[in-house]
Write a protein that holds these residues in place. Structure first.
Motif, PDB file in Angstrom:
ATOM      1  N   ASP A  91       7.838  18.767  25.829  1.00 38.03           N
ATOM      2  CA  ASP A  91       7.914  18.652  24.381  1.00 38.03           C
ATOM      3  C   ASP A  91       7.110  17.431  23.930  1.00 38.03           C
ATOM      4  OD1 ASP A  91       9.805  17.203  25.833  1.00 38.03           O
ATOM      5  OD2 ASP A  91      10.992  16.793  24.056  1.00 38.03           O
ATOM      6  N   LEU A  92       6.696  17.441  22.666  1.00 35.10           N
ATOM      7  CA  LEU A  92       5.860  16.387  22.114  1.00 35.10           C
ATOM      8  C   LEU A  92       6.412  15.938  20.771  1.00 35.10           C
ATOM      9  CD1 LEU A  92       2.306  17.887  22.788  1.00 35.10           C
ATOM     10  CD2 LEU A  92       3.340  15.971  24.000  1.00 35.10           C
ATOM     11  N   ALA A  93       6.047  14.727  20.388  1.00 33.76           N
ATOM     12  CA  ALA A  93       6.383  14.208  19.057  1.00 33.76           C
ATOM     13  C   ALA A  93       5.202  13.385  18.565  1.00 33.76           C
ATOM     14  CB  ALA A  93       7.658  13.374  19.087  1.00 33.76           C
ATOM     15  N   LEU A  94       5.054  13.338  17.254  1.00 34.08           N
ATOM     16  CA  LEU A  94       3.916  12.660  16.647  1.00 34.08           C
ATOM     17  C   LEU A  94       4.348  12.013  15.338  1.00 34.08           C
ATOM     18  CD1 LEU A  94       0.785  12.180  16.168  1.00 34.08           C
ATOM     19  CD2 LEU A  94       0.801  14.410  15.027  1.00 34.08           C
ATOM     20  N   THR A  95       3.899  10.800  15.115  1.00 37.11           N
ATOM     21  CA  THR A  95       4.063  10.161  13.812  1.00 37.11           C
ATOM     22  C   THR A  95       2.700   9.669  13.350  1.00 37.11           C
ATOM     23  OG1 THR A  95       5.170   8.406  12.562  1.00 37.11           O
ATOM     24  CG2 THR A  95       4.686   7.959  14.886  1.00 37.11           C
ATOM     25  N   VAL A  96       2.375   9.969  12.099  1.00 44.83           N
ATOM     26  CA  VAL A  96       1.090   9.611  11.509  1.00 44.83           C
ATOM     27  C   VAL A  96       1.350   8.833  10.226  1.00 44.83           C
ATOM     28  CG1 VAL A  96      -1.031  10.470  10.448  1.00 44.83           C
ATOM     29  CG2 VAL A  96      -0.106  11.602  12.484  1.00 44.83           C
ATOM     30  N   THR A  97       0.754   7.675  10.100  1.00 42.30           N
ATOM     31  CA  THR A  97       0.814   6.881   8.879  1.00 42.30           C
ATOM     32  C   THR A  97      -0.582   6.824   8.286  1.00 42.30           C
ATOM     33  OG1 THR A  97       2.631   5.549   9.778  1.00 42.30           O
ATOM     34  CG2 THR A  97       1.461   4.679   7.864  1.00 42.30           C
ATOM     35  N   TYR A  98      -0.740   7.368   7.080  1.00 42.75           N
ATOM     36  CA  TYR A  98      -2.061   7.520   6.463  1.00 42.75           C
ATOM     37  C   TYR A  98      -2.158   6.655   5.214  1.00 42.75           C
ATOM     38  CZ  TYR A  98      -6.033   9.759   4.152  1.00 42.75           C
ATOM     39  OH  TYR A  98      -7.231   9.995   3.525  1.00 42.75           O
TER      40      TYR A  98
ATOM     41  N   HIS B  82       0.849  -1.190   0.000  1.00 43.70           N
ATOM     42  CA  HIS B  82       0.000   0.000   0.000  1.00 43.70           C
ATOM     43  C   HIS B  82       0.884   1.239   0.000  1.00 43.70           C
ATOM     44  CE1 HIS B  82      -3.262  -2.734   1.273  1.00 43.70           C
ATOM     45  NE2 HIS B  82      -2.379  -3.217   2.142  1.00 43.70           N
ATOM     46  N   GLU B  83       0.457   2.223  -0.736  1.00 44.66           N
ATOM     47  CA  GLU B  83       1.124   3.511  -0.672  1.00 44.66           C
ATOM     48  C   GLU B  83       0.598   4.285   0.530  1.00 44.66           C
ATOM     49  OE1 GLU B  83       0.913   5.753  -4.205  1.00 44.66           O
ATOM     50  OE2 GLU B  83       2.448   4.567  -5.219  1.00 44.66           O
ATOM     51  N   VAL B  84       1.509   4.874   1.278  1.00 40.69           N
ATOM     52  CA  VAL B  84       1.135   5.600   2.489  1.00 40.69           C
ATOM     53  C   VAL B  84       1.825   6.959   2.490  1.00 40.69           C
ATOM     54  CG1 VAL B  84       0.818   3.492   3.824  1.00 40.69           C
ATOM     55  CG2 VAL B  84       3.041   4.635   3.851  1.00 40.69           C
ATOM     56  N   SER B  85       1.249   7.860   3.259  1.00 39.13           N
ATOM     57  CA  SER B  85       1.867   9.156   3.552  1.00 39.13           C
ATOM     58  C   SER B  85       2.200   9.179   5.041  1.00 39.13           C
ATOM     59  CB  SER B  85       0.933  10.310   3.202  1.00 39.13           C
ATOM     60  OG  SER B  85       0.794  10.441   1.800  1.00 39.13           O
ATOM     61  N   VAL B  86       3.446   9.474   5.361  1.00 41.26           N
ATOM     62  CA  VAL B  86       3.916   9.494   6.746  1.00 41.26           C
ATOM     63  C   VAL B  86       4.235  10.930   7.127  1.00 41.26           C
ATOM     64  CG1 VAL B  86       5.639   8.654   8.375  1.00 41.26           C
ATOM     65  CG2 VAL B  86       4.853   7.169   6.526  1.00 41.26           C
ATOM     66  N   PHE B  87       3.629  11.396   8.199  1.00 40.95           N
ATOM     67  CA  PHE B  87       3.868  12.737   8.719  1.00 40.95           C
ATOM     68  C   PHE B  87       4.495  12.607  10.106  1.00 40.95           C
ATOM     69  CE2 PHE B  87       0.289  13.008   5.828  1.00 40.95           C
ATOM     70  CZ  PHE B  87       0.634  14.097   5.026  1.00 40.95           C
ATOM     71  N   ASN B  88       5.623  13.261  10.296  1.00 41.57           N
ATOM     72  CA  ASN B  88       6.296  13.282  11.599  1.00 41.57           C
ATOM     73  C   ASN B  88       6.396  14.720  12.084  1.00 41.57           C
ATOM     74  OD1 ASN B  88       6.834  10.461  11.623  1.00 41.57           O
ATOM     75  ND2 ASN B  88       8.607  10.788  10.309  1.00 41.57           N
ATOM     76  N   LEU B  89       6.134  14.920  13.360  1.00 44.36           N
ATOM     77  CA  LEU B  89       6.191  16.254  13.961  1.00 44.36           C
ATOM     78  C   LEU B  89       6.871  16.148  15.308  1.00 44.36           C
ATOM     79  CD1 LEU B  89       5.323  19.267  13.852  1.00 44.36           C
ATOM     80  CD2 LEU B  89       3.206  18.576  15.000  1.00 44.36           C
TER      81      LEU B  89
ATOM     82  N   PRO C 127      -4.241   6.273   2.083  1.00 45.39           N
ATOM     83  CA  PRO C 127      -5.265   6.977   1.309  1.00 45.39           C
ATOM     84  C   PRO C 127      -6.297   6.049   0.687  1.00 45.39           C
ATOM     85  CG  PRO C 127      -3.051   7.737   0.733  1.00 45.39           C
ATOM     86  CD  PRO C 127      -2.895   6.503   1.542  1.00 45.39           C
ATOM     87  N   HIS C 128      -5.921   4.826   0.365  1.00 43.03           N
ATOM     88  CA  HIS C 128      -6.845   3.968  -0.381  1.00 43.03           C
ATOM     89  C   HIS C 128      -8.066   3.563   0.440  1.00 43.03           C
ATOM     90  CE1 HIS C 128      -4.966   0.653   1.881  1.00 43.03           C
ATOM     91  NE2 HIS C 128      -6.000  -0.088   1.509  1.00 43.03           N
ATOM     92  N   CYS C 129      -7.928   3.601   1.772  1.00 38.10           N
ATOM     93  CA  CYS C 129      -9.068   3.238   2.606  1.00 38.10           C
ATOM     94  C   CYS C 129      -9.368   4.271   3.681  1.00 38.10           C
ATOM     95  CB  CYS C 129      -8.835   1.873   3.265  1.00 38.10           C
ATOM     96  SG  CYS C 129      -7.386   1.810   4.337  1.00 38.10           S
ATOM     97  N   ASN C 130      -8.631   5.398   3.661  1.00 32.91           N
ATOM     98  CA  ASN C 130      -8.840   6.476   4.640  1.00 32.91           C
ATOM     99  C   ASN C 130      -8.640   5.973   6.069  1.00 32.91           C
ATOM    100  OD1 ASN C 130      -9.373   9.165   5.264  1.00 32.91           O
ATOM    101  ND2 ASN C 130     -11.525   8.747   5.675  1.00 32.91           N
ATOM    102  N   LEU C 131      -7.556   5.227   6.266  1.00 36.39           N
ATOM    103  CA  LEU C 131      -7.199   4.698   7.579  1.00 36.39           C
ATOM    104  C   LEU C 131      -5.916   5.380   8.038  1.00 36.39           C
ATOM    105  CD1 LEU C 131      -7.535   2.650   9.907  1.00 36.39           C
ATOM    106  CD2 LEU C 131      -6.238   1.009   8.518  1.00 36.39           C
ATOM    107  N   MET C 132      -5.887   5.773   9.310  1.00 33.63           N
ATOM    108  CA  MET C 132      -4.744   6.525   9.832  1.00 33.63           C
ATOM    109  C   MET C 132      -4.331   5.964  11.188  1.00 33.63           C
ATOM    110  SD  MET C 132      -4.309  10.654  10.199  1.00 33.63           S
ATOM    111  CE  MET C 132      -5.502  10.857  11.527  1.00 33.63           C
ATOM    112  N   PHE C 133      -3.030   5.709  11.326  1.00 35.76           N
ATOM    113  CA  PHE C 133      -2.435   5.298  12.596  1.00 35.76           C
ATOM    114  C   PHE C 133      -1.573   6.450  13.114  1.00 35.76           C
ATOM    115  CE2 PHE C 133      -3.175   1.329  10.327  1.00 35.76           C
ATOM    116  CZ  PHE C 133      -3.780   0.536  11.297  1.00 35.76           C
ATOM    117  N   ALA C 134      -1.725   6.755  14.390  1.00 33.14           N
ATOM    118  CA  ALA C 134      -0.956   7.851  14.991  1.00 33.14           C
ATOM    119  C   ALA C 134      -0.383   7.402  16.321  1.00 33.14           C
ATOM    120  CB  ALA C 134      -1.834   9.085  15.180  1.00 33.14           C
ATOM    121  N   PHE C 135       0.843   7.851  16.591  1.00 39.39           N
ATOM    122  CA  PHE C 135       1.538   7.541  17.849  1.00 39.39           C
ATOM    123  C   PHE C 135       2.065   8.864  18.384  1.00 39.39           C
ATOM    124  CE2 PHE C 135       4.418   5.948  20.911  1.00 39.39           C
ATOM    125  CZ  PHE C 135       4.120   4.608  21.153  1.00 39.39           C
ATOM    126  N   ILE C 136       1.585   9.266  19.574  1.00 40.17           N
ATOM    127  CA  ILE C 136       1.967  10.540  20.178  1.00 40.17           C
ATOM    128  C   ILE C 136       2.918  10.267  21.335  1.00 40.17           C
ATOM    129  CG2 ILE C 136       1.154  12.668  21.242  1.00 40.17           C
ATOM    130  CD1 ILE C 136      -1.527  12.219  19.917  1.00 40.17           C
TER     131      ILE C 136
END
Length: 519
Positions: free
Chosen positions: A198-205, A182-189, A207-216
């Motif tokens: 301080d905080l950190a976040l990683t999001v794996t999205y 699957h193709e995914v978009s990964v956002f890290n902050l 698109p093909h099924c609109n499912l998102m995993f996030a770890f804060i």
């Protein structure tokens, strides 16, 4: 380059080198058909939840899964294993609603009133500065969660940046447990750890099924409650890939506003201290003067460092605003491609079908067919997501303008401190000049008095010498025949003195000046 390491889960070296582990109960929010908050602690419970309740991109399930990794100084919120979101939030507020077939959710009384004083006291220690790396999971549990959440290895690099804020976007291809790609978009902050919390976040999205995993990373109970409340208000738009980064931006903005206000007040207090006159310092001890100067230097360094941090964070906000457009283009094109689709991809007749997107920017999703259920979902939700993207971008731009004001405020105080220092130095120089002028007036008075009394003193000394006998044998004043010795030595010493003065003060300086100009 790290893009060659785009594999499922984190690498073993990252798990051992970057993260530390202190297992405790952890909160997970799962939004699918409904919002359910899980409180999971043991490794066996995690395995059961991942197998039974965790959504999977293989099944084309849409939704949002968020794991709140508490800091090492935080305790669990409750002993509830599974509650609805409304009950969980009520429990965090101190209420204890009871419903049929549900478990009470309560918050320990010492947690509700918790502030960050303990962490601020420990912020100078290495443990506090690296508390973001401490995961409330065991290593084995974190490894399977990293695989289940499709974490990208770039989060390790972002976590390790520590005092440097970061926002990254990576496109990757992830393979699930069934071998489908699957193709995914990964956002890290990541926010800066120059200050506590301080905080950190990683999001794996997906698109093909609109499912998102996030770890804060680095949550406390207050932040956890705020994020849950905001996600509840977001409703069915909570799965927008940039909504969670936007929430972190709001939390960081609140932290920065307080920090800037405190530092500005401190600098203004130091500016007023610059008005201390030289005479005032005479009444202060050496240790007091040294402490005063040290506080002034520290205030200047703090506000300068704060301005630099604000500028760095502002740059990351610009990146977030720019990526909103990219996410919108992804949503306009529908959901992406995955290898479990059996229909061969058609080729578009012309690129004019997509007037909002350039030829080079057309994502793969635009040329791939959509499953029937995904197409219907996309038709209903894409416009809503575009509105949410516009709101995220508008709010981010507004926050950027607010940061511009804070940066100007810091710059104004820095320039004001420099100007106040120059004024203080100018006033000190003026005081010195006035004191010198008063001394000069006193010296002129002394010189005038000396000039008045000098002739009398000189002649009194001369005529009191034994060269003169004012009561001689004949009754007449007698001058010694050796008077020439006095005159001779007086002239010689006077000439030698004048010669030495002329040599060292006039001739030698002129000679040195002429040689220097020749060279």
């Amino acid at each position: 380059m790290d893009w060659v390491r785009d594999t499922l889960g984190l690498h073993g070296s990252d798990l051992d080198r970057v993260f530390k582990y202190e297992p405790k109960a952890t909160t997970v929010l799962c939004i699918n058909d409904q919002a359910i908050v899980h409180e999971i602690e043991t490794h066996e419970e995690w395995q059961t939840w991942l197998e039974q309740d965790c959504p999977s991109p293989k099944d084309c399930e849409s939704g949002l899964v968020v794991l709140f990794a508490k800091r090492s100084t935080e305790s669990s919120t409750s002993n509830a294993k599974q509650t609805s979101e409304n009950i969980f939030l009520a429990g965090m507020d101190g209420e204890q609603p009871v419903q049929e077939n549900s478990v009470q959710s309560s918050c320990p009384p010492d947690i509700k009133t918790r502030n960050h004083s303990d962490e601020k006291q420990d912020s100078s220690s290495a443990v506090a500065r690296h508390s973001l790396r401490t995961i409330p999971l065991s290593r084995s549990t974190f490894e399977i969660i990293a695989r289940a959440f499709y974490m990208h290895s770039s989060i390790s690099r972002v976590i390790s940046r520590a005092d440097i804020p970061a926002f990254t976007h990576t496109k990757a291809t992830m393979e699930d447990e069934h071998g489908s790609k699957h193709e995914v978009s990964v956002f890290n902050l990541r926010t800066s750890n120059a200050w506590p919390m301080d905080l950190a976040l990683t999001v794996t999205y997906f698109p093909h099924c609109n499912l998102m995993f996030a770890f804060i990373f680095g949550c406390d109970l207050e932040i956890e409650e705020e994020i849950l409340s905001r996600l509840r208000l977001a409703g069915n738009t909570a799965t927008h890939p940039l909504l969670l980064p936007g929430i972190i931006v709001e939390i960081e903005r609140r932290r920065h506003v307080q920090i800037v206000d405190d530092i500005v007040d401190e600098v203004e207090a130091r500016i007023y201290q610059l008005e201390i006159r030289p005479g005032t310092e005479e009444s202060m001890t050496t240790s007091q003067i040294e402490k005063l100067h040290k506080d002034k230097r520290s205030a200047w360094l703090n506000i300068t460092y704060t301005r630099n941090c604000l500028q760095s964070w502002r740059k990351q906000l610009e990146n977030i605003a720019l990526h909103v457009d990219e996410v919108n283009r992804l949503l306009l094109g529908g959901y992406g491609w995955s290898s479990n689709l059996t229909t061969p991809p058609p080729t578009p007749n012309s690129y004019e079908e997509y007037p909002l997107i350039g030829k080079e920017e057309i994502p793969i999703a635009l040329v791939q067919p959509l499953p029937e259920h995904s197409a219907l979902c996309h038709e209903k939700s894409s416009n809503i997501y575009l509105v949410v993207g516009y709101q995220i971008k508008s709010r981010t731009l507004a926050i950027i303008e607010e940061y511009d004001d804070k940066i100007r405020e810091c710059s104004l105080r820095i320039e004001g401190m420099a100007m106040a220092t120059q004024w203080a130095q100018g006033e000190t120089s003026l005081e010195i000049a006035k004191a010198t002028r008063r001394d000069s007036e006193h010296m002129r008075s002394i010189a005038l008095v000396t000039m008045i009394f000098l002739p009398g003193t000189f002649f009194a000394g001369v005529f009191s010498m034994t060269f003169f006998d004012w009561s001689g044998n004949s009754g007449q004043p007698v001058v010694s025949k050796y008077i020439w010795i006095y005159v001779l030595f007086t002239l010689l010493v006077t000439l030698i003195t004048i010669g030495l003065w002329y040599y060292f003060n006039i001739y030698r300086r002129q000679w040195l000046t002429s040689n220097t100009s020749t060279v």
